[in-house]
Enzyme design. Structure first.
Site, PDB file in Angstrom:
ATOM      1  N   ASP A  13      -0.583   0.704   3.073  1.00 39.13           N
ATOM      2  CA  ASP A  13      -1.503   1.831   2.832  1.00 39.13           C
ATOM      3  C   ASP A  13      -1.040   3.130   3.471  1.00 39.13           C
ATOM      4  OD1 ASP A  13      -3.080  -0.023   1.513  1.00 39.13           O
ATOM      5  OD2 ASP A  13      -4.233  -0.492   3.313  1.00 39.13           O
ATOM      6  N   LYS A  16       2.150   5.219  -0.220  1.00 43.32           N
ATOM      7  CA  LYS A  16       3.317   5.017  -1.102  1.00 43.32           C
ATOM      8  C   LYS A  16       3.047   5.511  -2.520  1.00 43.32           C
ATOM      9  CE  LYS A  16       3.080   0.669   0.015  1.00 43.32           C
ATOM     10  NZ  LYS A  16       2.147   0.671   1.172  1.00 43.32           N
ATOM     11  N   GLY A  40      -2.631  -1.822  -3.370  1.00 43.69           N
ATOM     12  CA  GLY A  40      -3.490  -0.831  -4.016  1.00 43.69           C
ATOM     13  C   GLY A  40      -2.848   0.512  -3.745  1.00 43.69           C
ATOM     14  N   HIS A  41      -2.251   1.114  -4.739  1.00 44.41           N
ATOM     15  CA  HIS A  41      -1.516   2.368  -4.568  1.00 44.41           C
ATOM     16  C   HIS A  41      -2.308   3.489  -5.238  1.00 44.41           C
ATOM     17  CE1 HIS A  41       2.542   0.114  -3.884  1.00 44.41           C
ATOM     18  NE2 HIS A  41       1.597  -0.223  -3.025  1.00 44.41           N
ATOM     19  N   GLN A 224       2.998  -3.085   0.290  1.00 46.64           N
ATOM     20  CA  GLN A 224       2.680  -3.453   1.676  1.00 46.64           C
ATOM     21  C   GLN A 224       3.538  -2.612   2.639  1.00 46.64           C
ATOM     22  OE1 GLN A 224       3.218  -6.523  -0.591  1.00 46.64           O
ATOM     23  NE2 GLN A 224       1.172  -5.870  -1.115  1.00 46.64           N
ATOM     24  N   GLY A 302     -11.660  -2.812  -0.624  1.00 45.74           N
ATOM     25  CA  GLY A 302     -12.755  -1.978  -0.125  1.00 45.74           C
ATOM     26  C   GLY A 302     -13.095  -2.228   1.344  1.00 45.74           C
ATOM     27  N   SER A 412       2.693  15.171   4.446  1.00 45.83           N
ATOM     28  CA  SER A 412       1.609  15.156   3.466  1.00 45.83           C
ATOM     29  C   SER A 412       0.315  15.586   4.146  1.00 45.83           C
ATOM     30  CB  SER A 412       1.480  13.754   2.874  1.00 45.83           C
ATOM     31  OG  SER A 412       0.347  13.663   2.049  1.00 45.83           O
TER      32      SER A 412
HETATM   33  P1  GDP Z   1      -0.416   2.882  -0.498  1.00 49.74           P
HETATM   34  O1  GDP Z   1      -0.914   1.483  -0.608  1.00 49.74           O
HETATM   35  O2  GDP Z   1       0.698   3.022   0.484  1.00 49.74           O
HETATM   36  O3  GDP Z   1      -0.086   3.486  -1.817  1.00 49.74           O
HETATM   37  O4  GDP Z   1      -1.622   3.725   0.119  1.00 49.74           O
HETATM   38  P2  GDP Z   1      -3.170   3.632  -0.343  1.00 49.74           P
HETATM   39  O5  GDP Z   1      -3.326   4.307  -1.634  1.00 49.74           O
HETATM   40  O6  GDP Z   1      -3.667   2.244  -0.220  1.00 49.74           O
HETATM   41  O7  GDP Z   1      -3.874   4.418   0.853  1.00 49.74           O
HETATM   42  C1  GDP Z   1      -3.553   5.733   1.152  1.00 49.74           C
HETATM   43  C2  GDP Z   1      -4.840   6.554   1.058  1.00 49.74           C
HETATM   44  O8  GDP Z   1      -4.645   7.802   1.669  1.00 49.74           O
HETATM   45  C3  GDP Z   1      -5.234   6.862  -0.362  1.00 49.74           C
HETATM   46  O9  GDP Z   1      -6.624   6.940  -0.449  1.00 49.74           O
HETATM   47  C4  GDP Z   1      -4.581   8.215  -0.620  1.00 49.74           C
HETATM   48  O10 GDP Z   1      -5.264   8.951  -1.619  1.00 49.74           O
HETATM   49  C5  GDP Z   1      -4.766   8.862   0.711  1.00 49.74           C
HETATM   50  N1  GDP Z   1      -3.726   9.830   1.122  1.00 49.74           N
HETATM   51  C6  GDP Z   1      -2.396   9.812   0.864  1.00 49.74           C
HETATM   52  N2  GDP Z   1      -1.782  10.825   1.510  1.00 49.74           N
HETATM   53  C7  GDP Z   1      -2.742  11.483   2.198  1.00 49.74           C
HETATM   54  C8  GDP Z   1      -2.722  12.607   3.082  1.00 49.74           C
HETATM   55  O11 GDP Z   1      -1.702  13.185   3.393  1.00 49.74           O
HETATM   56  N3  GDP Z   1      -3.944  13.002   3.603  1.00 49.74           N
HETATM   57  C9  GDP Z   1      -5.102  12.370   3.301  1.00 49.74           C
HETATM   58  N4  GDP Z   1      -6.217  12.822   3.856  1.00 49.74           N
HETATM   59  N5  GDP Z   1      -5.149  11.312   2.468  1.00 49.74           N
HETATM   60  C10 GDP Z   1      -3.982  10.867   1.937  1.00 49.74           C
HETATM   61  P1  IMO Z   2      -0.324  -1.791  -0.160  1.00 50.73           P
HETATM   62  O1  IMO Z   2       0.854  -1.959  -1.110  1.00 50.73           O
HETATM   63  C1  IMO Z   2      -2.523  -3.204   3.310  1.00 50.73           C
HETATM   64  C2  IMO Z   2      -2.618  -7.535   3.977  1.00 50.73           C
HETATM   65  C3  IMO Z   2      -3.944  -8.233   3.800  1.00 50.73           C
HETATM   66  C4  IMO Z   2      -3.770  -9.380   4.782  1.00 50.73           C
HETATM   67  C5  IMO Z   2      -2.307  -9.737   4.626  1.00 50.73           C
HETATM   68  C6  IMO Z   2      -2.035 -10.880   3.667  1.00 50.73           C
HETATM   69  O2  IMO Z   2      -1.517  -1.191  -0.778  1.00 50.73           O
HETATM   70  O3  IMO Z   2       0.125  -1.113   1.081  1.00 50.73           O
HETATM   71  P2  IMO Z   2      -2.129 -11.209   1.026  1.00 50.73           P
HETATM   72  O4  IMO Z   2      -3.199 -10.879   0.042  1.00 50.73           O
HETATM   73  O5  IMO Z   2      -0.829 -10.540   0.781  1.00 50.73           O
HETATM   74  O6  IMO Z   2      -1.989 -12.684   1.222  1.00 50.73           O
HETATM   75  O7  IMO Z   2      -2.706 -10.636   2.439  1.00 50.73           O
HETATM   76  O8  IMO Z   2      -1.663  -8.571   4.142  1.00 50.73           O
HETATM   77  N1  IMO Z   2      -2.181  -6.740   2.788  1.00 50.73           N
HETATM   78  C7  IMO Z   2      -2.201  -5.404   2.755  1.00 50.73           C
HETATM   79  N2  IMO Z   2      -2.654  -4.499   3.653  1.00 50.73           N
HETATM   80  N3  IMO Z   2      -1.935  -2.793   2.162  1.00 50.73           N
HETATM   81  C8  IMO Z   2      -1.448  -3.678   1.263  1.00 50.73           C
HETATM   82  O9  IMO Z   2      -0.741  -3.302   0.188  1.00 50.73           O
HETATM   83  C9  IMO Z   2      -1.612  -5.055   1.530  1.00 50.73           C
HETATM   84  N4  IMO Z   2      -1.292  -6.182   0.856  1.00 50.73           N
HETATM   85  C10 IMO Z   2      -1.630  -7.200   1.653  1.00 50.73           C
HETATM   86  O10 IMO Z   2      -5.008  -7.386   4.149  1.00 50.73           O
HETATM   87  O11 IMO Z   2      -3.955  -8.909   6.085  1.00 50.73           O
HETATM   88 MG    MG Z   3      -2.703   0.422  -0.460  1.00 46.54          MG
END
Ligand code: GDP
Ligand code: IMO
Ligand code: MG
Length: 423
Positions: A13, A16, A40-41, A224, A302, A412
């Site tokens: 998270d 990416k 979840g990207h 991840q 969530g 960012s």
């Molecule tokens: P990913 O899994 O690495 O793609 O990241 P996620 O989408 O799960 O979580 C990143 C969260 O931070 C998302 O809700 C993005 O919209 C938000 N986000 C990304 N870059 C920034 C930033 O620079 N500032 C803020 N406030 N939010 C950001």
């Molecule tokens: P992105 O790509 C954050 C965490 C889960 C759990 C552990 C194992 O959005 O960064 P799994 O379902 O893979 O067996 O869960 O890894 N986890 C993540 N945490 N971002 C993710 O993906 C994750 N994918 C798995 O919360 O702790």
């Molecule tokens: Mg994510």
């Protein structure tokens, strides 16, 4: 043409999805190499927020082809939902989204097995996303799995049946109370498989090899983060794939000497969702502020994300394991308003001060050693160039660059595509 990598360096998270979307204008192909719908990207542009789970984050750009590589595990049911969500954007998905025949399939019973395994662990549960990731990779390495290419064979339903029957016996073995209606789950699965089959299946290693030879620019998108890597993460509280750079070689069939830039992405603080050790985790108002301002809720489940200060011991480890050549710092805007910022630069480990990431970082073994830095008050979210960044933020960035010995090329300052500052 070398293949560049984009990898999360913390517990996932990091942002990416946003950065891949921003970088796609410079690439011809975006290829996911591991993980599955546990990811979840999130990307945001034109006032709309999109969350992708399996589909690479280059899908919104007309210029780019998106490849789901052999290292990915695909749940046809979730994949169908992703496709459905994209329909209103008229993206011509069929001509720009290709799927490796060697990618493994997540069956409904893999999801049930994930739930049964977690329920049997009680308090020691991993905190899995319950998407069936662990059981699917177990079947892959156990040489029992079903692959996308199997769907092109006439007997795939027989193969499915025999694997699902085995899974049912395994679910019973766990002796936990899991309620399910397999007939209903299977009906959804078979329907979704038919939709998956309307897409183009490819031998993705061959496709990428030819593309490279033709001079196409390829970016591999990780899922991840390094601390969730099956080998180098905080085992057993990890995911079931190699999230680190080497995973891109095995997950796409790209040779190590073909890797170009390794772009490592991190948040200006740290978050983690699910169970497992987290030395810099905060249980106070500061942690609560990070979660609230950063809107730290899992994009897939969530669940609230646990928040804490930046951990340089862990980040240095991730930079080294991946061979990171350039860094991107996300969510600096979330730290605006903190009087003082802390960065963990060492661990007190079993009575000794260490600067490397040890075998076991459980709280009873590790206490973080912090350096304190001045915070900044300015709102960063409307800033568009590096010369606007506050002095204290520049000092923070320069401190990190010195410690990590890698330049921070992108800062960012908000979730939108446009809130991205190049340095
Ligand atoms: P990913 O899994 O690495 O793609 O990241 P996620 O989408 O799960 O979580 C990143 C969260 O931070 C998302 O809700 C993005 O919209 C938000 N986000 C990304 N870059 C920034 C930033 O620079 N500032 C803020 N406030 N939010 C950001
Ligand atoms: P992105 O790509 C954050 C965490 C889960 C759990 C552990 C194992 O959005 O960064 P799994 O379902 O893979 O067996 O869960 O890894 N986890 C993540 N945490 N971002 C993710 O993906 C994750 N994918 C798995 O919360 O702790
Ligand atoms: Mg994510």
């Amino acid at each position: 043409m070398a293949v560049d990598l984009l990898l999360g360096l913390q517990w996932g998270d990091e942002g990416k999805g946003k950065i891949v979307d921003v970088l796609t204008e410079n690439y011809d192909i975006i290829a996911r190499f591991q993980g599955g719908p546990n990811a979840g990207h999130t990307l945001e542009f034109d006032g709309i927020k999109h969350v992708l789970h399996t589909i690479p984050s280059g899908i919104f750009h007309k210029n780019a082809v998106n490849v789901v590589g052999n290292g990915v595990v695909i749940d046809p049911v979730i994949f169908k939902k992703e496709l459905d969500a994209l329909k209103k954007f008229k993206l011509d998905v069929k001509s720009k989204l290709f799927i490796s025949r060697k990618a493994h399939l997540i069956l409904p019973t893999h999801r049930l097995l994930d739930a049964a395994s977690e329920a049997s662990k009680g308090k020691a549960k991993i905190g899995s996303t319950l998407k069936g990731i662990g059981p699917t990779y177990m079947d892959k390495t156990g040489r029992n799995g079903m692959r996308v290419g199997d769907l092109e064979l006439s007997d795939w339903k027989e193969k499915y049946r025999s694997l699902a029957n085995k899974h049912e016996a395994m679910i019973n073995f766990y002796d936990v109370d899991i309620q399910y209606d397999l007939a209903e789950l299977e009906a959804d699965f078979f329907k979704a498989v038919e939709e998956l089959k309307t897409l183009t299946f490819i031998d993705s290693e061959e496709y990428l090899y030819q593309a490279q030879k033709a001079g196409k620019k390829i970016l591999a998108e990780g899922a991840q983060g390094s601390l969730l890597d099956i080998d180098f993460g905080t085992y057993p509280f990890v995911t079931s794939s190699n999230t680190t750079a080497a995973g891109a070689c095995t997950g796409l069939g790209v040779a190590p000497n073909q890797i170009g830039e390794v772009k490592g992405i991190f948040k200006a603080y740290t978050t983690r969702v699910g169970s497992g050790p987290f030395p810099t985790e905060l249980f106070d108002e500061d942690g609560e502020t990070m979660g609230r301002v950063g809107n730290e809720f899992g994009a897939t489940t969530g669940r609230p994300r646990r928040c804490g200060w930046l951990d340089l011991v862990a980040l240095k480890y991730a930079v080294r394991v991946n061979g990171v050549t350039e860094l991107m710092m996300m969510k600096g805007d979330v730290l605006s308003g903190f009087e003082k910022l802390k960065v963990c630069t060492a661990y007190n480990y079993k009575g000794e001060q260490i600067e490397h990431f040890p075998y076991n970082i459980e709280a009873e073994n590790v206490t973080p050693v912090y350096s304190e830095m001045d915070g900044w008050k300015e709102d960063l979210t409307k800033m568009t160039s590096a010369d606007q960044l506050p002095k204290a933020l520049n000092a923070y960035i320069e401190f990190l660059e010195k410690e990590l010995e890698v330049p921070i090329k992108i800062v960012s300052v908000g979730p939108d595509r446009t809130q991205t500052i190049l340095r």
